[in-house]
Design an enzyme around this catalytic site. Sequence first.
Site, PDB file in Angstrom:
ATOM      1  N   HIS A  39       1.334 -13.929  13.999  1.00  0.00           N
ATOM      2  CA  HIS A  39       2.213 -14.749  14.866  1.00  0.00           C
ATOM      3  C   HIS A  39       1.990 -14.028  16.212  1.00  0.00           C
ATOM      4  O   HIS A  39       1.721 -12.762  16.441  1.00  0.00           O
ATOM      5  CB  HIS A  39       3.411 -15.016  14.206  1.00  0.00           C
ATOM      6  CG  HIS A  39       4.275 -13.934  14.156  1.00  0.00           C
ATOM      7  ND1 HIS A  39       4.561 -13.342  12.780  1.00  0.00           N
ATOM      8  CD2 HIS A  39       4.992 -13.043  14.727  1.00  0.00           C
ATOM      9  CE1 HIS A  39       5.288 -12.256  12.981  1.00  0.00           C
ATOM     10  NE2 HIS A  39       5.613 -12.164  14.048  1.00  0.00           N
ATOM     11  N   ASP A  52       7.899   0.641  16.786  1.00  0.00           N
ATOM     12  CA  ASP A  52       8.450   0.827  15.613  1.00  0.00           C
ATOM     13  C   ASP A  52       7.501   1.889  14.572  1.00  0.00           C
ATOM     14  O   ASP A  52       7.831   2.426  13.671  1.00  0.00           O
ATOM     15  CB  ASP A  52       8.772  -0.569  14.777  1.00  0.00           C
ATOM     16  CG  ASP A  52       7.427  -1.289  14.785  1.00  0.00           C
ATOM     17  OD1 ASP A  52       6.424  -0.915  15.324  1.00  0.00           O
ATOM     18  OD2 ASP A  52       7.442  -2.162  13.720  1.00  0.00           O
ATOM     19  N   THR A 106      -0.749  -9.086   5.501  1.00  0.00           N
ATOM     20  CA  THR A 106       0.176  -9.400   4.471  1.00  0.00           C
ATOM     21  C   THR A 106       0.212 -10.903   4.696  1.00  0.00           C
ATOM     22  O   THR A 106       0.814 -11.540   3.751  1.00  0.00           O
ATOM     23  CB  THR A 106       1.599  -8.748   4.751  1.00  0.00           C
ATOM     24  OG1 THR A 106       1.944  -8.763   5.978  1.00  0.00           O
ATOM     25  CG2 THR A 106       1.277  -7.563   3.882  1.00  0.00           C
ATOM     26  N   LYS A 114       9.842 -15.933  17.054  1.00  0.00           N
ATOM     27  CA  LYS A 114      10.255 -16.528  15.786  1.00  0.00           C
ATOM     28  C   LYS A 114      10.937 -17.722  16.355  1.00  0.00           C
ATOM     29  O   LYS A 114      11.575 -17.742  17.366  1.00  0.00           O
ATOM     30  CB  LYS A 114      11.393 -15.618  15.003  1.00  0.00           C
ATOM     31  CG  LYS A 114      10.847 -14.343  14.621  1.00  0.00           C
ATOM     32  CD  LYS A 114      10.226 -14.554  13.111  1.00  0.00           C
ATOM     33  CE  LYS A 114       9.754 -13.089  12.534  1.00  0.00           C
ATOM     34  NZ  LYS A 114       9.052 -13.112  11.500  1.00  0.00           N
ATOM     35  N   THR A 115      10.977 -18.745  15.462  1.00  0.00           N
ATOM     36  CA  THR A 115      11.903 -19.862  15.546  1.00  0.00           C
ATOM     37  C   THR A 115      12.673 -20.367  14.608  1.00  0.00           C
ATOM     38  O   THR A 115      12.392 -19.613  13.617  1.00  0.00           O
ATOM     39  CB  THR A 115      11.051 -21.104  16.021  1.00  0.00           C
ATOM     40  OG1 THR A 115      10.404 -21.635  14.724  1.00  0.00           O
ATOM     41  CG2 THR A 115       9.784 -20.921  17.081  1.00  0.00           C
ATOM     42  N   GLN A 117      -1.005   6.489   6.673  1.00  0.00           N
ATOM     43  CA  GLN A 117      -1.204   5.988   7.826  1.00  0.00           C
ATOM     44  C   GLN A 117      -1.775   7.098   8.650  1.00  0.00           C
ATOM     45  O   GLN A 117      -2.474   7.117   9.435  1.00  0.00           O
ATOM     46  CB  GLN A 117       0.102   5.327   8.646  1.00  0.00           C
ATOM     47  CG  GLN A 117      -0.212   4.657   9.954  1.00  0.00           C
ATOM     48  CD  GLN A 117       0.684   3.791  10.426  1.00  0.00           C
ATOM     49  OE1 GLN A 117       1.459   3.290   9.912  1.00  0.00           O
ATOM     50  NE2 GLN A 117       0.785   3.865  11.881  1.00  0.00           N
ATOM     51  N   LYS A 131      12.163  -2.496   8.508  1.00  0.00           N
ATOM     52  CA  LYS A 131      12.354  -3.446   7.599  1.00  0.00           C
ATOM     53  C   LYS A 131      13.509  -3.381   6.783  1.00  0.00           C
ATOM     54  O   LYS A 131      13.796  -2.094   6.515  1.00  0.00           O
ATOM     55  CB  LYS A 131      11.167  -3.657   6.600  1.00  0.00           C
ATOM     56  CG  LYS A 131       9.803  -3.895   7.102  1.00  0.00           C
ATOM     57  CD  LYS A 131       9.469  -5.150   7.630  1.00  0.00           C
ATOM     58  CE  LYS A 131       8.097  -5.683   7.838  1.00  0.00           C
ATOM     59  NZ  LYS A 131       7.594  -4.745   9.099  1.00  0.00           N
ATOM     60  N   LYS A 185      14.326 -13.069  18.135  1.00  0.00           N
ATOM     61  CA  LYS A 185      13.132 -12.282  17.910  1.00  0.00           C
ATOM     62  C   LYS A 185      11.977 -12.977  18.401  1.00  0.00           C
ATOM     63  O   LYS A 185      11.942 -14.068  18.417  1.00  0.00           O
ATOM     64  CB  LYS A 185      12.758 -11.953  16.430  1.00  0.00           C
ATOM     65  CG  LYS A 185      13.552 -10.822  15.801  1.00  0.00           C
ATOM     66  CD  LYS A 185      12.949 -10.618  14.399  1.00  0.00           C
ATOM     67  CE  LYS A 185      13.936  -9.456  13.789  1.00  0.00           C
ATOM     68  NZ  LYS A 185      13.613  -9.388  12.301  1.00  0.00           N
ATOM     69  N   ARG A 211       8.562  -4.651   0.976  1.00  0.00           N
ATOM     70  CA  ARG A 211       7.384  -5.764   1.224  1.00  0.00           C
ATOM     71  C   ARG A 211       6.820  -6.340  -0.106  1.00  0.00           C
ATOM     72  O   ARG A 211       6.612  -5.333  -0.919  1.00  0.00           O
ATOM     73  CB  ARG A 211       6.265  -5.270   2.183  1.00  0.00           C
ATOM     74  CG  ARG A 211       5.690  -5.959   3.145  1.00  0.00           C
ATOM     75  CD  ARG A 211       4.632  -5.503   4.060  1.00  0.00           C
ATOM     76  NE  ARG A 211       5.255  -4.807   5.363  1.00  0.00           N
ATOM     77  CZ  ARG A 211       4.606  -4.461   6.337  1.00  0.00           C
ATOM     78  NH1 ARG A 211       3.273  -4.195   6.019  1.00  0.00           N
ATOM     79  NH2 ARG A 211       5.208  -4.069   7.324  1.00  0.00           N
ATOM     80  N   HIS A 258       2.505 -10.374  16.728  1.00  0.00           N
ATOM     81  CA  HIS A 258       1.744  -9.431  16.477  1.00  0.00           C
ATOM     82  C   HIS A 258       0.698  -9.168  17.492  1.00  0.00           C
ATOM     83  O   HIS A 258      -0.021  -7.979  17.477  1.00  0.00           O
ATOM     84  CB  HIS A 258       0.664  -9.887  15.189  1.00  0.00           C
ATOM     85  CG  HIS A 258       1.730 -10.031  13.858  1.00  0.00           C
ATOM     86  ND1 HIS A 258       1.677 -10.950  13.025  1.00  0.00           N
ATOM     87  CD2 HIS A 258       2.258  -9.028  13.165  1.00  0.00           C
ATOM     88  CE1 HIS A 258       2.374 -10.915  11.893  1.00  0.00           C
ATOM     89  NE2 HIS A 258       2.745  -9.808  12.077  1.00  0.00           N
TER      90      HIS A 258
END
Length: 418
Positions: A46, A197, A41, A235-236, A176, A83, A232, A87, A49
């Site tokens: 990051h 998840d 996506t 994440k920043t 999936q 989520k 998280k 998305r 992942h």
Amino acid sequence: MNKALQVLKDRGFIKQCTDLEALDALMEKGPVKFYVGVDPTGSSLHVGHMVPFFAMHHMQEAGHNPIALVGGGTSMIGDPSGKTEMRKMLTIDQINENASSIRGQLGTVIDFDENRESGKAVMLNNYDWLGGLNYLEFLRDIGKHFSVNRMLTFESYKQRLERGLSFIEFNYQLLQSYDFLTLFRDEGCRLQMGGDDQWGNIVAGVELVRRCERDECYGLTFPLVSRADGKKMGKTEKGAVFLSPELFSPYEFFQYWRNVADADVVKFLKMFTFLPLEEIDELAKLEDQEINRAKEILAYEQTKIIHGKEEADKAREAAKAAFSNQGSGVAIDREAIPSVEIPMSELAAGINVMDLYARTELCKTKSDARRLVVQGGATIENKKVSGIDVTIDDSWVNDGELLLRAGKKRYFRVVLTD
RNA sequence: GGGGAGGUUCCCGAGUGGCCAAAGGGGGCAGACUGUAAAUCUGUUGCAAUAGCUUCGAAGGUUCGAAUCCUUCUCUCCCCA
């Protein structure tokens, strides 16, 4: 226990498994084909992942055969897991483009070879089999195995049910699961790994294979990595810690790891570096100030893996220069600090501090810069800027550049050009 | 398709005609303290700058004056089908 599994366990990768003993036995017998899904996506992954792929690395080292599955088809749907919102949907072109850059990033930890040399990893795209799917056939062959009642009991759907869940998202699990079935049939893939998840979706896949093929596959999940400070992973404030150097500079990347909470250092060393466990155990003994050494190693190793040794060295040097010599004015290597170019002539004429800061990434707007200066957070070439009326000219220049600092940690270079 | 509730500054969330650039919290940024940590405390947090300008889903309208009233549109959520 099987060597590969043992490594994963020791490094903290295992959260749940559908049948650990049976999987253990299977892996003892020989190389096992396994897969991990990636979402195309975005154009860059990051750090969050990467957990499954570090695990994949260890598996590959032990001789098992990885498949990285790009969710080209499924990303056109959107997975509700974890989520709160649906998305975005992407076009096939975007997905393909993202997939190829992601592949490059995964290459830092996984050994790919599209010719399928023995043991090398392959990357597949589920669009290849989902794209041309016949709706009626799919419902008849696959859909019949799924119970809506059962699906509704899954945590991921429960949450979304409160806010609303569209029908296509609801189908994600079927697709999936179908991926797993297809990979089992076509590739002999017997194991799916993923974040915790994904547990529900993975189990559903295992069950589907069992129903359709009367054969046993396995699922293994990794803990969702969290940070001790509750933020998280990856994440920043400014966004995700991307692997792409364009989106997140190697220097900042290094700094991200350098600044992890004390409580996270060992966990991260295990999961995000390839250092031997004995070495990590040694580092784990460090306390108080000493723990900073472990953080440096974490940051260096991780940066080396993702951006290469050269960038890691540069980032480390830059950090050293920036922090250890604060005040003395000696900087060893500024290369790794992000920069902007400004003509010398312009500077010679004099630029107001606020305007100068506003032109860097340090400050978004002039007001932002004003605040910084007023609050005493602006430092140029180790000289504190005293007020908003200060004009910066060529007398401030050091070695053809200006090193701007905002607060204690954020640096930016202004490179003067002719 | 019918009925109802809503869209406020990065997020959550107050605000029902002037005292609102908009309470409070979160987050961010800066300062103090430190180990480039955590916790804590302080300041700050639309743009610009001593004027002023643009914000409260969108577009119009009423008014000396609107985030607050009216109209249309749009989006979201809930209930019924």
